[in-house]
Design a protein around this motif. Structure first.
Motif, PDB file in Angstrom:
ATOM      1  N   THR A  60       0.835  -1.201   0.000  1.00 53.84           N
ATOM      2  CA  THR A  60       0.000   0.000   0.000  1.00 53.84           C
ATOM      3  C   THR A  60       0.873   1.255   0.000  1.00 53.84           C
ATOM      4  O   THR A  60       1.938   1.273   0.603  1.00 53.84           O
ATOM      5  CB  THR A  60      -0.890   0.004   1.262  1.00 53.84           C
ATOM      6  OG1 THR A  60      -1.276  -1.328   1.547  1.00 53.84           O
ATOM      7  CG2 THR A  60      -2.116   0.863   1.064  1.00 53.84           C
ATOM      8  N   GLY A  61       0.412   2.284  -0.653  1.00 52.14           N
ATOM      9  CA  GLY A  61       1.186   3.525  -0.765  1.00 52.14           C
ATOM     10  C   GLY A  61       0.869   4.150  -2.102  1.00 52.14           C
ATOM     11  O   GLY A  61      -0.006   3.665  -2.841  1.00 52.14           O
ATOM     12  N   GLY A 121       7.631   4.053   4.285  1.00 49.69           N
ATOM     13  CA  GLY A 121       6.783   3.746   5.433  1.00 49.69           C
ATOM     14  C   GLY A 121       6.557   2.247   5.523  1.00 49.69           C
ATOM     15  O   GLY A 121       6.732   1.635   6.579  1.00 49.69           O
ATOM     16  N   GLY A 122       6.199   1.641   4.403  1.00 47.72           N
ATOM     17  CA  GLY A 122       5.926   0.201   4.373  1.00 47.72           C
ATOM     18  C   GLY A 122       7.174  -0.649   4.529  1.00 47.72           C
ATOM     19  O   GLY A 122       7.108  -1.764   5.049  1.00 47.72           O
ATOM     20  N   GLY A 123       8.332  -0.140   4.090  1.00 42.85           N
ATOM     21  CA  GLY A 123       9.547  -0.977   4.087  1.00 42.85           C
ATOM     22  C   GLY A 123      10.536  -0.648   5.186  1.00 42.85           C
ATOM     23  O   GLY A 123      10.959  -1.529   5.929  1.00 42.85           O
ATOM     24  N   ALA A 153       3.641   9.241   1.929  1.00 45.84           N
ATOM     25  CA  ALA A 153       3.154  10.251   0.992  1.00 45.84           C
ATOM     26  C   ALA A 153       1.669  10.094   0.690  1.00 45.84           C
ATOM     27  O   ALA A 153       0.929  11.070   0.606  1.00 45.84           O
ATOM     28  CB  ALA A 153       3.971  10.197  -0.288  1.00 45.84           C
ATOM     29  N   ASN A 154       1.246   8.839   0.523  1.00 47.91           N
ATOM     30  CA  ASN A 154      -0.112   8.594   0.069  1.00 47.91           C
ATOM     31  C   ASN A 154      -1.171   9.110   1.039  1.00 47.91           C
ATOM     32  O   ASN A 154      -2.288   9.446   0.640  1.00 47.91           O
ATOM     33  CB  ASN A 154      -0.285   7.082  -0.156  1.00 47.91           C
ATOM     34  CG  ASN A 154      -1.654   6.736  -0.638  1.00 47.91           C
ATOM     35  OD1 ASN A 154      -2.370   5.958  -0.031  1.00 47.91           O
ATOM     36  ND2 ASN A 154      -2.050   7.338  -1.737  1.00 47.91           N
ATOM     37  N   THR A 155      -0.825   9.170   2.322  1.00 50.98           N
ATOM     38  CA  THR A 155      -1.808   9.622   3.307  1.00 50.98           C
ATOM     39  C   THR A 155      -1.562  11.080   3.708  1.00 50.98           C
ATOM     40  O   THR A 155      -1.952  11.512   4.778  1.00 50.98           O
ATOM     41  CB  THR A 155      -1.788   8.688   4.534  1.00 50.98           C
ATOM     42  OG1 THR A 155      -0.445   8.284   4.779  1.00 50.98           O
ATOM     43  CG2 THR A 155      -2.633   7.470   4.304  1.00 50.98           C
ATOM     44  N   CYS A 236      10.046  13.554  -4.678  1.00 49.51           N
ATOM     45  CA  CYS A 236       8.572  13.566  -4.683  1.00 49.51           C
ATOM     46  C   CYS A 236       8.130  15.024  -4.641  1.00 49.51           C
ATOM     47  O   CYS A 236       8.216  15.674  -3.605  1.00 49.51           O
ATOM     48  CB  CYS A 236       8.101  12.789  -3.453  1.00 49.51           C
ATOM     49  SG  CYS A 236       6.426  13.102  -2.871  1.00 49.51           S
ATOM     50  N   PRO A 237       7.687  15.589  -5.783  1.00 49.61           N
ATOM     51  CA  PRO A 237       7.366  17.021  -5.828  1.00 49.61           C
ATOM     52  C   PRO A 237       6.348  17.443  -4.785  1.00 49.61           C
ATOM     53  O   PRO A 237       6.451  18.526  -4.212  1.00 49.61           O
ATOM     54  CB  PRO A 237       6.803  17.227  -7.238  1.00 49.61           C
ATOM     55  CG  PRO A 237       7.147  16.022  -8.018  1.00 49.61           C
ATOM     56  CD  PRO A 237       7.465  14.915  -7.057  1.00 49.61           C
TER      57      PRO A 237
END
Ligand code: TPP
Ligand code: SF4
Ligand code: MG
Length: 335
Positions: A60-61, A121-123, A153-155, A236-237
């Motif tokens: 997830t991400g 975050g996940g890794g 980033a995704n959240t 990551c802009p």
């Protein structure tokens, strides 16, 4: 009658220059990542390097959510989502499943690449234990690729163990009373995994600003066999707050300032790469301010913060046992 099973890998020779890179794409249109998203480029290059006989598993991400809007997908190869902390388990389970099916003759015996990707975050945080376990299972072939955009980033850009010192995130907004909320140094994930998993045959760091080198490290990881790990630094802009056209340049600056060293550890031997190799051989590093001040997440930095950041990076190069890779220091004789 079952075909004879062998646990071989695909032998993917390095691309000898950009003109030799294959034209076929296995991550195409149909995703909705931000303009200038380096992680999307990493996905494209990763699977281009791996080729068509590849299974990709994604935790997830951003690279799950923005890549799999209902009824659209950019993936041309088989792809599966896995839970946020599970890239290690997904890699190991898929590899073991393929091996069992081929051994029993239930599917054609052939080397199939298994790549599981995860964010930082996940890794580097949530799934570190599962990645660690996978890297001890030398009988299963897989690659875990950590795409590091230095936040959840995704959240909406929360601070992770990979977020750089002092950065402005939604969990660490600079204030008037306290300027720096995040005062922890970033984890040395690739160095930690290389040092701690002596039977893992291949650990590398990459940055898509050096695309051919990046693809060749993916090809090496998949060819060498066993569990392997690659850590990619991805500008990551949105999270780093800069003009999307600067992604490539920021990746280069991360390397040229010595903040993100490019290296591989193959069978216990460390090899520095490209501009990082030049730094190890004595080429001066660019000042970290050239990298930091191009990003809004460091806009609140004052000279003192820049000086602290520079001193910490200097330490990696001047004091670490293996510059930029392993931080231990030997005790001086007679102490
Ligand atoms: C167990 C669990 N906790 C929280 C979430 C919510 N969540 C979804 S994506 C995400 C961010 C993941 O960050 P990272 O792995 O760095 O990937 P990125 O979004 O930066 O690409 C979070 C916290 C979740 N899906 N599962
Ligand atoms: S937030 Fe960052 S990692 Fe996520 S899609 Fe946008 S640029 Fe890419
Ligand atoms: Mg992230």
């Amino acid at each position: 009658m079952a075909e004879t099973f062998t646990n071989t890998t695909q032998i993917l020779q390095p691309f000898k220059g950009v003109k030799k890179v294959t034209l076929e794409e296995y991550f195409t249109s149909g995703h909705r990542t931000c303009q200038g998203c380096e992680s999307a480029l990493v996905m494209k290059l990763m699977v281009k390097a791996a080729g068509p006989r590849t299974i990709v598993l994604g935790s997830t991400g951003c690279m799950y959510v923005a890549n799999t809007t209902y009824y659209t997908t950019p993936w041309v190869v088989p792809w599966m989502h896995t839970q946020l902390g599970s890239s290690g388990s997904a890699a190991l389970g898929t590899s073991a499943g393929l091996k069992a099916l081929m051994k029993k003759g239930k599917m054609k015996a052939e080397p199939i690449n298994v790549i599981a990707f995860c964010g930082d975050g996940g890794g580097a945080d949530m799934g570190l234990g599962a990645i660690s376990a996978t890297l001890t299972h030398k009988e299963y072939n897989s690659l875990i690729l950590l795409y590091d955009n230095e936040s959840y980033a995704n959240t909406d850009i929360q601070l992770s163990g990979s977020t750089p010192y002092g950065a402005n995130t939604t969990f660490s907004p600079p204030g008037t009373v306290k300027r720096l909320i995040h005062t922890r140094w970033k984890k040395n994930t690739a160095g930690m995994l290389a040092a701690g998993h002596t039977e893992c045959r291949y650990v590398a760091t990459v940055c898509a600003s050096y695309a051919v080198e990046m693809m060749n490290k993916v090809r090496r990881a998949l060819s060498i066999g066993g569990p392997t790990f690659i850590h990619s630094l991805d500008p990551c802009p949105k999270g780093w707050d800069y003009d999307p056209m600067l992604s490539h340049e920021l990746g280069e600056l991360a390397v040229e300032t010595g903040i993100f060293p490019l290296y591989e550890v193959e069978d216990g031997v460390v090899r520095h790469y490209g501009k990082t190799k030049a730094i190890v051989e004595g080429r001066p590093r660019k000042p970290v301010r050239e990298y930091l001040l191009k990003q809004g997440r460091f806009a609140h930095f004052i000279e003192e913060d820049l000086g602290y950041f520079q001193a910490k990076v200097d330490e990696m190069w001047d004091k670490w046992e293996i510059p930029g890779v392993i931080p231990f220091r030997k005790e001086k004789p007679g102490k």
